[in-house]
Design an enzyme around this catalytic site. Sequence first.
Site, short mmCIF file in Angstrom:
data_model
loop_
_atom_site.label_atom_id
_atom_site.label_comp_id
_atom_site.label_asym_id
_atom_site.label_seq_id
_atom_site.Cartn_x
_atom_site.Cartn_y
_atom_site.Cartn_z
N TRP A 1 12.58 -4.34 -2.34
CA TRP A 1 11.66 -3.25 -3.01
C TRP A 1 10.43 -4.50 -3.49
O TRP A 1 9.72 -3.93 -4.08
CB TRP A 1 12.09 -2.77 -4.36
CG TRP A 1 13.51 -1.82 -4.17
CD1 TRP A 1 14.37 -2.12 -3.67
CD2 TRP A 1 13.28 -0.65 -4.89
NE1 TRP A 1 15.26 -0.95 -3.92
CE2 TRP A 1 14.73 -0.05 -4.61
CE3 TRP A 1 12.57 0.16 -5.76
CZ2 TRP A 1 15.23 1.38 -5.11
CZ3 TRP A 1 12.99 1.49 -6.31
CH2 TRP A 1 14.06 1.78 -5.88
N HIS A 2 10.23 -5.24 -2.40
CA HIS A 2 9.15 -6.22 -2.95
C HIS A 2 8.11 -6.32 -1.94
O HIS A 2 7.66 -7.70 -1.65
CB HIS A 2 9.79 -7.67 -3.16
CG HIS A 2 10.61 -7.79 -4.48
ND1 HIS A 2 11.45 -8.86 -5.11
CD2 HIS A 2 10.80 -6.83 -5.48
CE1 HIS A 2 11.99 -8.50 -6.20
NE2 HIS A 2 11.74 -7.35 -6.45
N GLY A 3 7.58 -5.29 -1.23
CA GLY A 3 6.97 -5.39 -0.17
C GLY A 3 5.35 -5.62 -0.76
O GLY A 3 5.05 -5.24 -1.70
#
Length: 640
Positions: free
Chosen positions: A571-573
């Site tokens: 979830w670290h785009g």
Amino acid sequence: MADGEMDTERPGINIIKTPPPLPSPLLSNTNMPIYTSPSHLPASLSPDVLLLGGGTAASVVAGRLARCTPAPTILVVEAGDNNQHDAHVTSPGNYMQHQQPGAPRLKRYVSTRASEFLGGRQAALPVAQSLGGGSSVNFMMYTRASGSDYDAWEAAGWDAQALLPCLKKFEDWHGEGDGETHGRGGPIGVGYGGWREERLMLQLEEAVVEMGYDVVADANDLKTGNAFQKWMKYIDPATQMRSDAAHRYLHPLIPTHENLHILCNTTVSRVLFSTDSLVPRAVGAEIVPSPAEHFSTEPPPSPPQTVLAKKLVIVCGGALGSPLILERSGIGGTAVLQQAGVPQLVDLPGVGEAYQDHNLLLPAFELDSTIQTHDKIFSSLSTGPPSDIPTGQMGSNALDFGGKIRPSPAQLSRMPETFQQYYHEAFTPHPDKPLAITIPIAALLAGHENFPPDSRFATVALFTGYPVSRGRVHILSPSAYAHPELDAGFLSSELDVPPLMWGYKVLREMMRRVRSCIGEVAGGNPVFPSAKVRYERPEGWTPAVVRDVVYTDEDEKELECWVRANVLTTWHGLGTCAMKAREDGGVVDAKLRVYGTEALMVADMSIAPGNVGSNTNNTALMIGEKAAILAAEYLGIELS
């Protein structure tokens, strides 16, 4: 915050003794004037500042600007729901609700195309769809980037020293250590949560010390890159509630700040521009109701509405949303826009390119009955928390101990030569950069239906901080409802697999040395041809008797296959509207202004030109604080 007292009725469980929650602006107003659809927006409303997205950074920007002198009128447009007082958001123990089928509508998934590097499978990237964005639905894991991460951005005013005031400004930090680099009194409460499983934490500490790692008071001081610590959380120590950006920056202001307006359940079609001058000037946006499903082939139920902005438009759609808004507005690469049928306004081929993420593994291990875990909570999400959990446990995320890790010289020597060369170039000069971050979660994150009711687990999260692979995200049509073309790029570089294989071996050795660990969960770990292990705990057993597993070539092949089959997004785009020179594929300059336009900024994780070895919520909050300063300068107003 000082350690709590030991609960004598449940040995090994540490409950933090906190006073009853005091009346707070977080809970003081239950009838807030937040518009729930575009049709409810007053036709006369034409704000000074229009924020297209209501996520983490947007909440910070709006909250800071709303208190400026003179005060501008602000409208925040959010695709998802209002998060105020939603127990799925505010209660830390509920965070796995967001991962369940049929979960509350606080996120959506964007599917990637099938990848040969992942064994032909697609990846699904979750995107927060709620006021407060990722800060409302994440795992609340407080992790800071390394100082050299920001220095490597090479953008004026964005080096670590210049950003330290912004990093401190949002914090109300209640941790151990000297605290010199941390802030007190800011909006975001950071503490240890209302409960800890003290026995498991001590066993983990014993295991990593035996493995040769240091345990420090604060591994988030911007300079520590290889140590473990008692982990901190975005949980307010006083209320034991999640510290999300919307509850901390927006909701307390709305009752008293008539200049702040929030519009939820509304999707941005495109930015509108005036072309009266040589440079297109952003003057507003077209908006439509958010679709019932996250993506749709059907057209919007009504024609787009127009909302005009008098002074400034700020795009805050996140790494997967902001580039799509820009492309639908005619800002992007020529080939992409032509294929999608969107007339080009500004040629910026960097829009939607250079997508970066962290690569995540989640192997699981079974624990014995001496450990209190979150398994009862997570297995009862549909019926609510059970009545027999310890007081305060719902005020915890079960992430109590973890570390930033780098390979030892001996470990590095066993990795491929191509990776060793890359490591010496990218990591050796920067000892503050962790190759990976690992933290055990005291629960099974998968389904519990195949295990006895009182089973207890630890899922050990491991993610690599600086993958070399790059992806991209682009529109396929002018419709705001259409699914984009997305290639996450996971493991497309051969340099990204060795760190995951090494990291798995490290966490496996850690769990082999944990006294309460029974063994590996079948299906949650590789099945090695020869490197099998037995978890025997005879009387007098200590971690010192454990010797590292030796892996054969066949074991290595099995591990690589397992990694490719199981790697996930973290979830670290970031990086899809990068802050760098235009000729280098940049989309915004150091003041976050979109190249080739006027009165248009981007403020979210998409502007990060390089990765950060941390959970990204901390950087998103910092970007919000920095963007508020830059927006105030542009508007000629003064931050309070």
